[in-house]
Design a protein around this motif. Structure first.
Motif, PDB file in Angstrom:
ATOM      1  N   ILE A 192       0.788  -1.318   0.136  1.00 18.22           N
ATOM      2  CA  ILE A 192       0.141  -0.089   0.137  1.00 18.22           C
ATOM      3  C   ILE A 192       0.858   1.176  -0.032  1.00 18.22           C
ATOM      4  O   ILE A 192       0.683   2.226  -0.595  1.00 18.22           O
ATOM      5  CB  ILE A 192      -1.093   0.015   1.279  1.00 18.22           C
ATOM      6  CG1 ILE A 192      -1.863  -1.061   1.237  1.00 18.22           C
ATOM      7  CG2 ILE A 192      -1.601   1.386   1.451  1.00 18.22           C
ATOM      8  CD1 ILE A 192      -2.725  -1.348   0.120  1.00 18.22           C
ATOM      9  N   GLY A 193       1.826   1.318   0.804  1.00 23.47           N
ATOM     10  CA  GLY A 193       2.824   2.312   0.892  1.00 23.47           C
ATOM     11  C   GLY A 193       3.619   2.608  -0.439  1.00 23.47           C
ATOM     12  O   GLY A 193       3.778   3.781  -0.855  1.00 23.47           O
ATOM     13  N   THR A 194       4.038   1.472  -0.971  1.00 23.17           N
ATOM     14  CA  THR A 194       4.667   1.778  -2.534  1.00 23.17           C
ATOM     15  C   THR A 194       3.801   2.171  -3.609  1.00 23.17           C
ATOM     16  O   THR A 194       4.029   3.049  -4.426  1.00 23.17           O
ATOM     17  CB  THR A 194       5.134   0.316  -2.789  1.00 23.17           C
ATOM     18  OG1 THR A 194       6.231   0.040  -1.871  1.00 23.17           O
ATOM     19  CG2 THR A 194       6.138   0.601  -4.365  1.00 23.17           C
ATOM     20  N   ALA A 195       2.329   1.604  -3.611  1.00 23.63           N
ATOM     21  CA  ALA A 195       1.533   2.060  -4.441  1.00 23.63           C
ATOM     22  C   ALA A 195       1.100   3.482  -4.527  1.00 23.63           C
ATOM     23  O   ALA A 195       0.860   4.165  -5.323  1.00 23.63           O
ATOM     24  CB  ALA A 195       0.226   1.220  -4.304  1.00 23.63           C
ATOM     25  N   MET A 196       1.090   3.977  -3.089  1.00 22.22           N
ATOM     26  CA  MET A 196       0.474   5.394  -2.778  1.00 22.22           C
ATOM     27  C   MET A 196       1.532   6.239  -3.409  1.00 22.22           C
ATOM     28  O   MET A 196       1.552   7.400  -4.065  1.00 22.22           O
ATOM     29  CB  MET A 196       0.402   5.743  -1.282  1.00 22.22           C
ATOM     30  CG  MET A 196      -1.072   4.980  -0.892  1.00 22.22           C
ATOM     31  SD  MET A 196      -2.476   5.539  -1.615  1.00 22.22           S
ATOM     32  CE  MET A 196      -2.511   7.291  -1.001  1.00 22.22           C
ATOM     33  N   PHE A 197       2.960   6.035  -3.101  1.00 22.26           N
ATOM     34  CA  PHE A 197       4.089   6.672  -3.381  1.00 22.26           C
ATOM     35  C   PHE A 197       4.076   6.751  -4.969  1.00 22.26           C
ATOM     36  O   PHE A 197       4.403   7.760  -5.775  1.00 22.26           O
ATOM     37  CB  PHE A 197       5.350   5.964  -2.996  1.00 22.26           C
ATOM     38  CG  PHE A 197       6.586   6.687  -3.502  1.00 22.26           C
ATOM     39  CD1 PHE A 197       6.887   8.049  -2.903  1.00 22.26           C
ATOM     40  CD2 PHE A 197       7.517   6.296  -4.282  1.00 22.26           C
ATOM     41  CE1 PHE A 197       8.054   8.715  -3.415  1.00 22.26           C
ATOM     42  CE2 PHE A 197       8.671   7.185  -4.671  1.00 22.26           C
ATOM     43  CZ  PHE A 197       9.027   8.034  -4.398  1.00 22.26           C
ATOM     44  N   VAL A 198       3.770   5.551  -5.813  1.00 24.40           N
ATOM     45  CA  VAL A 198       4.070   5.435  -7.150  1.00 24.40           C
ATOM     46  C   VAL A 198       2.780   6.437  -7.977  1.00 24.40           C
ATOM     47  O   VAL A 198       3.046   7.142  -8.683  1.00 24.40           O
ATOM     48  CB  VAL A 198       3.863   4.168  -7.855  1.00 24.40           C
ATOM     49  CG1 VAL A 198       3.679   3.882  -9.332  1.00 24.40           C
ATOM     50  CG2 VAL A 198       5.110   3.152  -7.455  1.00 24.40           C
ATOM     51  N   ILE A 199       1.698   6.511  -7.094  1.00 29.78           N
ATOM     52  CA  ILE A 199       0.572   7.517  -7.966  1.00 29.78           C
ATOM     53  C   ILE A 199       0.864   8.778  -7.344  1.00 29.78           C
ATOM     54  O   ILE A 199       0.509   9.487  -8.546  1.00 29.78           O
ATOM     55  CB  ILE A 199      -0.672   6.877  -6.978  1.00 29.78           C
ATOM     56  CG1 ILE A 199      -1.223   5.404  -7.154  1.00 29.78           C
ATOM     57  CG2 ILE A 199      -1.875   7.696  -7.293  1.00 29.78           C
ATOM     58  CD1 ILE A 199      -2.144   4.839  -6.524  1.00 29.78           C
ATOM     59  N   ALA A 200       1.309   9.025  -6.430  1.00 31.36           N
ATOM     60  CA  ALA A 200       1.824  10.428  -6.374  1.00 31.36           C
ATOM     61  C   ALA A 200       2.883  10.987  -7.284  1.00 31.36           C
ATOM     62  O   ALA A 200       2.756  11.877  -7.820  1.00 31.36           O
ATOM     63  CB  ALA A 200       2.401  10.869  -5.046  1.00 31.36           C
ATOM     64  N   LEU A 201       3.832   9.937  -7.643  1.00 34.48           N
ATOM     65  CA  LEU A 201       4.877  10.104  -8.681  1.00 34.48           C
ATOM     66  C   LEU A 201       4.112  10.322  -9.892  1.00 34.48           C
ATOM     67  O   LEU A 201       4.328  11.037 -10.852  1.00 34.48           O
ATOM     68  CB  LEU A 201       5.996   9.028  -8.589  1.00 34.48           C
ATOM     69  CG  LEU A 201       6.990   9.212  -7.597  1.00 34.48           C
ATOM     70  CD1 LEU A 201       7.989   8.139  -8.086  1.00 34.48           C
ATOM     71  CD2 LEU A 201       7.631  10.452  -7.610  1.00 34.48           C
ATOM     72  N   LEU A 202       3.198   9.644 -10.485  1.00 36.77           N
ATOM     73  CA  LEU A 202       2.350   9.467 -11.720  1.00 36.77           C
ATOM     74  C   LEU A 202       1.735  10.942 -11.650  1.00 36.77           C
ATOM     75  O   LEU A 202       1.838  11.356 -12.663  1.00 36.77           O
ATOM     76  CB  LEU A 202       1.486   8.159 -11.869  1.00 36.77           C
ATOM     77  CG  LEU A 202       2.405   6.927 -11.907  1.00 36.77           C
ATOM     78  CD1 LEU A 202       1.332   6.000 -12.019  1.00 36.77           C
ATOM     79  CD2 LEU A 202       3.127   7.185 -13.289  1.00 36.77           C
ATOM     80  N   LEU A 203       1.116  11.465 -10.547  1.00 34.40           N
ATOM     81  CA  LEU A 203       0.242  12.610 -10.865  1.00 34.40           C
ATOM     82  C   LEU A 203       1.254  13.718 -10.830  1.00 34.40           C
ATOM     83  O   LEU A 203       1.075  14.597 -11.660  1.00 34.40           O
ATOM     84  CB  LEU A 203      -0.537  12.823  -9.467  1.00 34.40           C
ATOM     85  CG  LEU A 203      -1.744  11.713  -9.321  1.00 34.40           C
ATOM     86  CD1 LEU A 203      -2.243  12.079  -7.734  1.00 34.40           C
ATOM     87  CD2 LEU A 203      -2.723  12.022 -10.256  1.00 34.40           C
ATOM     88  N   VAL A 204       2.322  13.791 -10.252  1.00 38.36           N
ATOM     89  CA  VAL A 204       3.274  14.761 -10.487  1.00 38.36           C
ATOM     90  C   VAL A 204       3.941  15.038 -11.820  1.00 38.36           C
ATOM     91  O   VAL A 204       4.131  16.034 -12.513  1.00 38.36           O
ATOM     92  CB  VAL A 204       4.323  14.937  -9.267  1.00 38.36           C
ATOM     93  CG1 VAL A 204       5.299  15.943  -9.378  1.00 38.36           C
ATOM     94  CG2 VAL A 204       3.863  14.999  -7.985  1.00 38.36           C
ATOM     95  N   GLY A 205       4.326  13.797 -12.480  1.00 36.71           N
ATOM     96  CA  GLY A 205       4.923  13.562 -13.519  1.00 36.71           C
ATOM     97  C   GLY A 205       3.959  14.089 -14.713  1.00 36.71           C
ATOM     98  O   GLY A 205       4.090  14.751 -15.601  1.00 36.71           O
ATOM     99  N   LEU A 206       2.677  13.764 -14.633  1.00 37.64           N
ATOM    100  CA  LEU A 206       1.608  13.887 -15.498  1.00 37.64           C
ATOM    101  C   LEU A 206       1.220  15.469 -15.451  1.00 37.64           C
ATOM    102  O   LEU A 206       1.017  16.208 -16.462  1.00 37.64           O
ATOM    103  CB  LEU A 206       0.452  13.181 -15.223  1.00 37.64           C
ATOM    104  CG  LEU A 206       0.276  11.973 -15.683  1.00 37.64           C
ATOM    105  CD1 LEU A 206      -0.932  11.270 -15.288  1.00 37.64           C
ATOM    106  CD2 LEU A 206       0.483  11.534 -16.999  1.00 37.64           C
ATOM    107  N   SER A 207       1.296  16.081 -14.188  1.00 38.55           N
ATOM    108  CA  SER A 207       1.109  17.556 -14.162  1.00 38.55           C
ATOM    109  C   SER A 207       2.327  18.206 -14.992  1.00 38.55           C
ATOM    110  O   SER A 207       1.913  19.375 -15.635  1.00 38.55           O
ATOM    111  CB  SER A 207       1.246  17.884 -12.815  1.00 38.55           C
ATOM    112  OG  SER A 207       0.777  19.423 -12.525  1.00 38.55           O
ATOM    113  N   SER A 208       3.427  17.828 -14.566  1.00 31.92           N
ATOM    114  CA  SER A 208       4.630  18.453 -15.304  1.00 31.92           C
ATOM    115  C   SER A 208       4.522  18.300 -16.673  1.00 31.92           C
ATOM    116  O   SER A 208       5.061  19.266 -17.292  1.00 31.92           O
ATOM    117  CB  SER A 208       5.798  17.959 -14.466  1.00 31.92           C
ATOM    118  OG  SER A 208       7.117  18.393 -14.956  1.00 31.92           O
TER     119      SER A 208
END
Length: 268
Positions: free
Chosen positions: A227-243
């Protein structure tokens, strides 16, 4: 650059350890050493039903608290930046109080408030508590975005006969939206991750951080690392898509910029 990379590597080391343990089959429930590589933890993330219920409950609380805090914080930021009124400086100080107050003090104060008011502790008391400290972070983030925005763009739109609503919808909101989205993501992460204030005002409701704290006494299941790894990956994807979206928008603006006027010939 070398020092910066070392600092970033040091900060990312715990995250890498959690990601590695998500593929681990421990030798016992109380063991955290890497014993055997496995994908079973990712195939069955809800092997412990209580944990998945706690995750869903944390997501629900975070979503509701984020929506309420983002709406209230954005309205407050607009009022503090765009308008002059009596008590404005005092309100600015009050906004920083939840950020500066220790969580232990805020949690016990809210508990005393709910108990004296006769409010039963549970889902909604957690939401109220989370909204209280998330609003401050939303106001600060949106205020920084509004302070750096050029007001002449709105004035130019209204000079071109745009109404106040059209100016807000087509000029102000698109310019402030990145700050609002950043504030909402910050509020959700703070709500999802909170333990101290939640523990005082949860009653019998169990969130994901509270489940991890309780499971630590009898052995944390490896699915917690998933769960912790999945939340971190989702956050990275959101930041990457926004950038990536911002970079494409800037590139499109450069390609579709105003055409330069052609030089006129002088009459001979």
């Amino acid at each position: 650059m070398i020092v910066a990379l070392l600092v970033l590597g040091y900060l990312a080391l715990p995250i890498l350890v959690v990601a590695g343990l998500s593929f681990n089959r421990p030798s016992s429930r109380l063991s955290y050493d890497f014993n055997e590589f496995t994908l079973d933890n990712w195939r069955q993330p809800c092997a412990t039903s209580d944990m998945c219920d706690a995750v869903v409950r944390s997501v629900q609380i975070g979503f509701v608290a984020t929506v309420v805090a983002t709406v209230l914080g954005t309205l407050m930021a607009f009022a503090l930046v765009r308008h002059r009124f009596r008590g404005r400086s005092g309100i600015n100080v009050l906004i920083f109080l939840p950020m500066a107050t220790p969580e232990l003090v805020m949690g016990t104060s809210l508990l005393a408030l709910f108990v004296s008011a006769g409010v039963p502790q549970g889902f909604w008391t957690i939401v109220i508590a989370h909204v209280m400290f998330c609003v401050s972070f939303v106001v600060v983030t949106v205020k920084a975005r509004l302070a750096g925005m050029d007001r002449r763009l709105e004035e130019a739109a209204m000079d071109l006969y745009a109404s106040e609503w059209q100016t807000f919808r087509r000029i102000t909101l698109p310019l402030v939206l990145p700050g609002i989205v950043a504030a909402a993501l910050l509020a959700f992460s703070l709500s999802f991750d909170d333990f101290i204030i939640t523990n005082f005002n949860a009653g019998t409701t169990v969130t994901f951080p509270m489940y991890v704290w309780g499971a630590a006494q009898r052995g944390i299941p490896p699915q917690v690392n998933v769960i912790g790894t999945a939340m971190f990956v989702i956050a990275l994807l959101l930041v990457g898509l926004s950038s990536l979206r911002g970079r494409r928008a800037r590139r499109a603006n450069l390609l579709t910029g105003p055409a330069q006027p052609r030089p006129t010939r002088r009459p001979s």
